[in-house]
Design a protein around this motif. Structure first.
Motif, mmCIF file in Angstrom:
data_model
loop_
_atom_site.group_PDB
_atom_site.id
_atom_site.type_symbol
_atom_site.label_atom_id
_atom_site.label_comp_id
_atom_site.label_asym_id
_atom_site.label_seq_id
_atom_site.Cartn_x
_atom_site.Cartn_y
_atom_site.Cartn_z
ATOM 1 N N ALA A 169 30.752 -16.940 -15.914
ATOM 2 C CA ALA A 169 30.275 -16.787 -14.431
ATOM 3 C C ALA A 169 28.812 -17.647 -14.357
ATOM 4 N N GLY A 170 28.501 -18.072 -15.617
ATOM 5 C CA GLY A 170 27.182 -19.153 -15.678
ATOM 6 C C GLY A 170 25.897 -18.155 -15.678
ATOM 7 N N GLU A 171 26.133 -17.020 -16.122
ATOM 8 C CA GLU A 171 24.796 -15.973 -16.214
ATOM 9 C C GLU A 171 24.125 -16.130 -17.668
ATOM 10 N N GLY A 172 22.927 -15.688 -17.592
ATOM 11 C CA GLY A 172 22.245 -15.731 -18.854
ATOM 12 C C GLY A 172 22.843 -14.764 -20.045
ATOM 13 N N PHE A 173 22.667 -15.155 -21.019
ATOM 14 C CA PHE A 173 23.443 -14.251 -22.306
ATOM 15 C C PHE A 173 22.472 -14.576 -23.620
ATOM 16 N N ALA A 174 22.964 -13.564 -24.440
ATOM 17 C CA ALA A 174 22.098 -13.558 -25.749
ATOM 18 C C ALA A 174 23.143 -13.767 -26.706
ATOM 19 N N PHE A 175 22.767 -14.419 -28.093
ATOM 20 C CA PHE A 175 23.846 -14.534 -29.050
ATOM 21 C C PHE A 175 23.629 -13.456 -30.121
ATOM 22 N N ILE A 176 24.336 -12.994 -31.047
ATOM 23 C CA ILE A 176 24.425 -12.252 -32.066
ATOM 24 C C ILE A 176 24.731 -13.211 -33.348
ATOM 25 N N SER A 177 24.074 -13.397 -34.297
ATOM 26 C CA SER A 177 23.904 -14.039 -35.363
ATOM 27 C C SER A 177 23.417 -13.588 -36.985
ATOM 28 N N PHE A 178 23.245 -14.337 -37.559
ATOM 29 C CA PHE A 178 23.045 -13.973 -38.959
ATOM 30 C C PHE A 178 21.412 -13.411 -39.194
ATOM 31 N N ARG A 189 23.624 -22.024 -39.221
ATOM 32 C CA ARG A 189 22.816 -23.370 -38.891
ATOM 33 C C ARG A 189 23.267 -23.924 -37.547
ATOM 34 N N TRP A 190 24.778 -23.984 -37.373
ATOM 35 C CA TRP A 190 25.457 -24.517 -36.496
ATOM 36 C C TRP A 190 24.583 -24.016 -34.905
ATOM 37 N N LEU A 191 24.778 -22.855 -35.121
ATOM 38 C CA LEU A 191 24.490 -22.185 -33.672
ATOM 39 C C LEU A 191 22.787 -22.492 -33.513
ATOM 40 N N ALA A 192 22.138 -22.400 -34.555
ATOM 41 C CA ALA A 192 20.695 -22.738 -34.397
ATOM 42 C C ALA A 192 20.563 -24.160 -33.730
ATOM 43 N N GLN A 193 21.395 -25.082 -34.220
ATOM 44 C CA GLN A 193 21.153 -26.377 -33.798
ATOM 45 C C GLN A 193 21.755 -26.695 -32.496
ATOM 46 N N ASN A 194 22.799 -26.185 -32.204
ATOM 47 C CA ASN A 194 23.430 -26.505 -30.727
ATOM 48 C C ASN A 194 22.968 -25.542 -29.606
ATOM 49 N N TYR A 195 22.409 -24.494 -30.048
ATOM 50 C CA TYR A 195 21.819 -23.549 -28.942
ATOM 51 C C TYR A 195 20.240 -23.155 -29.244
ATOM 52 N N SER A 198 18.310 -20.430 -27.172
ATOM 53 C CA SER A 198 18.904 -19.364 -27.041
ATOM 54 C C SER A 198 18.328 -17.813 -27.653
ATOM 55 N N ARG A 199 18.310 -16.954 -26.880
ATOM 56 C CA ARG A 199 17.858 -15.665 -27.384
ATOM 57 C C ARG A 199 18.950 -15.031 -28.416
ATOM 58 N N VAL A 200 18.412 -14.469 -29.679
ATOM 59 C CA VAL A 200 19.312 -13.787 -30.622
ATOM 60 C C VAL A 200 19.012 -12.617 -30.330
ATOM 61 N N SER A 201 19.840 -11.696 -29.807
ATOM 62 C CA SER A 201 19.550 -10.445 -29.420
ATOM 63 C C SER A 201 19.555 -9.267 -30.816
ATOM 64 N N PHE A 202 20.652 -9.756 -31.506
ATOM 65 C CA PHE A 202 20.992 -8.943 -32.723
ATOM 66 C C PHE A 202 21.333 -9.781 -33.898
ATOM 67 N N ARG A 203 20.869 -9.503 -35.157
ATOM 68 C CA ARG A 203 21.121 -10.181 -36.375
ATOM 69 C C ARG A 203 21.788 -8.959 -37.281
ATOM 70 N N ALA A 204 22.639 -9.413 -38.168
ATOM 71 C CA ALA A 204 23.278 -8.807 -38.980
ATOM 72 C C ALA A 204 23.939 -9.782 -40.261
ATOM 73 N N GLY A 205 24.218 -9.065 -41.434
ATOM 74 C CA GLY A 205 24.309 -10.082 -42.590
ATOM 75 C C GLY A 205 25.702 -10.553 -42.911
ATOM 76 N N ASN A 206 26.524 -10.276 -42.082
ATOM 77 C CA ASN A 206 27.748 -10.906 -42.219
ATOM 78 C C ASN A 206 28.601 -10.743 -40.746
ATOM 79 N N GLN A 207 29.711 -11.341 -40.623
ATOM 80 C CA GLN A 207 30.537 -11.474 -39.392
ATOM 81 C C GLN A 207 31.118 -10.168 -38.984
ATOM 82 N N VAL A 208 31.587 -9.382 -39.978
ATOM 83 C CA VAL A 208 32.231 -7.963 -39.556
ATOM 84 C C VAL A 208 31.268 -7.139 -38.799
ATOM 85 N N ALA A 209 29.963 -6.965 -39.388
ATOM 86 C CA ALA A 209 28.708 -6.602 -38.675
ATOM 87 C C ALA A 209 28.728 -6.904 -37.228
#
Length: 281
Positions: A169-178, A189-195, A198-209
């Motif tokens: 709907a075009g609302e603001g959002f945050a990312f989850i990343s490494f 790196r791709w996420l940091a370069q392309n966005y 953008s806010r990263v609200s949560f960071r974790a060591g792997n994609q399952v987490a």
């Protein structure tokens, strides 16, 4: 030679001593004796640990071949079934999100076969015999290994239905990343370069987490499809672009290509990636 192998693989007296259940003095004494026997300096002591000299690198390869030859004895039973330990190294998310459940069936099919699955963001060394099989993302660039492509891994953005509705709907959002340790992973790196803003609200060591965090509504996660599609309460969210797929490769040492237990596990891995490739695309 067994002690030299341990020192060459672990890089420190203390780690080698723990691995062999001996004391530091024994390790040091045996290495000095080996160097005197071959007439070459094999290791150098530096602040970061022990480093192999050129002669030591050659000796490690020869010692590894000797070890492989010895281990081959008894690794096939009288009924031609594989026996012994096979050590596999794979990226954490691929191991936890896909490989563990599919590899754990092997010891039930082959009662003499044991599996050791190591997961680390930093690949461990086949050359130093820290693993027998390596699962790698991306085409290998060097090393005298047999490398086999077994599929490709594509990515998408995933979130809870509520988060995705807001995104679409075009609302603001945050990312989850490494986290910081994983900041050099290509997807991070791709996420940091392309966005970049953008806010990263949560960071974790792997994609399952990261998928687990996304299930809680913490934000939008960039995930391999095999994780996003199989994680309950997540659905794909359409954004303008995603990173390119990454190739999945299996690597073994050239001298291990006839080792029955290793060959059995490689064939099993090749089969499960082929059977479930649609999960990755």
């Amino acid at each position: 030679m067994r002690i030299f192998l341990a020192l060459g693989r672990h890089g420190s007296l203390s780690a080698a001593a723990r691995a062999l259940a001996v004391n530091h003095a024994t390790i040091s004494r045996r290495i000095q004796s080996l160097e005197a026997s071959v007439g070459e300096k094999l290791v150098e002591r530096r602040p970061e640990g022990y480093v192999l000299t050129p002669a030591g690198t050659l000796a490690l390869a020869v010692a590894g071949d000797m070890e492989t030859a010895v281990q081959t004895l008894g690794r096939g039973g009288t009924d031609d079934s594989p026996r012994g330990l096979v050590r596999i190294n794979a990226p954490p998310a691929l191991a936890q999100g896909f490989l563990i459940s599919r590899l754990a069936t092997l010891p039930t099919v082959y009662p003499g076969l044991d599996i050791d699955l190591a997961t680390d963001l930093r690949p461990i060394s086949l050359e130093r015999h820290q693993a027998d099989i390596a699962v790698r993302l991306g085409r290998p660039q060097d090393g005298d290994f047999i490398a086999k492509p077994v599929g490709s891994m594509a990515f998408g953005f995933y979130g809870t239905p509520l988060v995705c509705q807001g995104v679409e709907a075009g609302e603001g959002f945050a990312f989850i990343s490494f986290d910081e340790e994983g900041s050099t992973v290509p997807e991070a790196r791709w996420l940091a370069q392309n966005y970049p803003r953008s806010r990263v609200s949560f960071r974790a060591g792997n994609q399952v987490a990261q998928a687990t965090a996304a299930r809680s509504g913490a934000g939008l996660a960039l995930l391999p499809h095999y994780i996003g599609r199989t994680t309950p309460d997540l659905r794909p969210c359409q954004l303008a672009a995603v990173p390119p797929p990454r190739e999945i490769w299996l690597l073994i040492r050239r001298q291990d290509r006839r080792d029955l237990p290793i060959r059995t596990v490689v064939e099993h891995l090749t089969r499960i990636f082929a059977d479930e490739q649609t999960l990755f695309e």
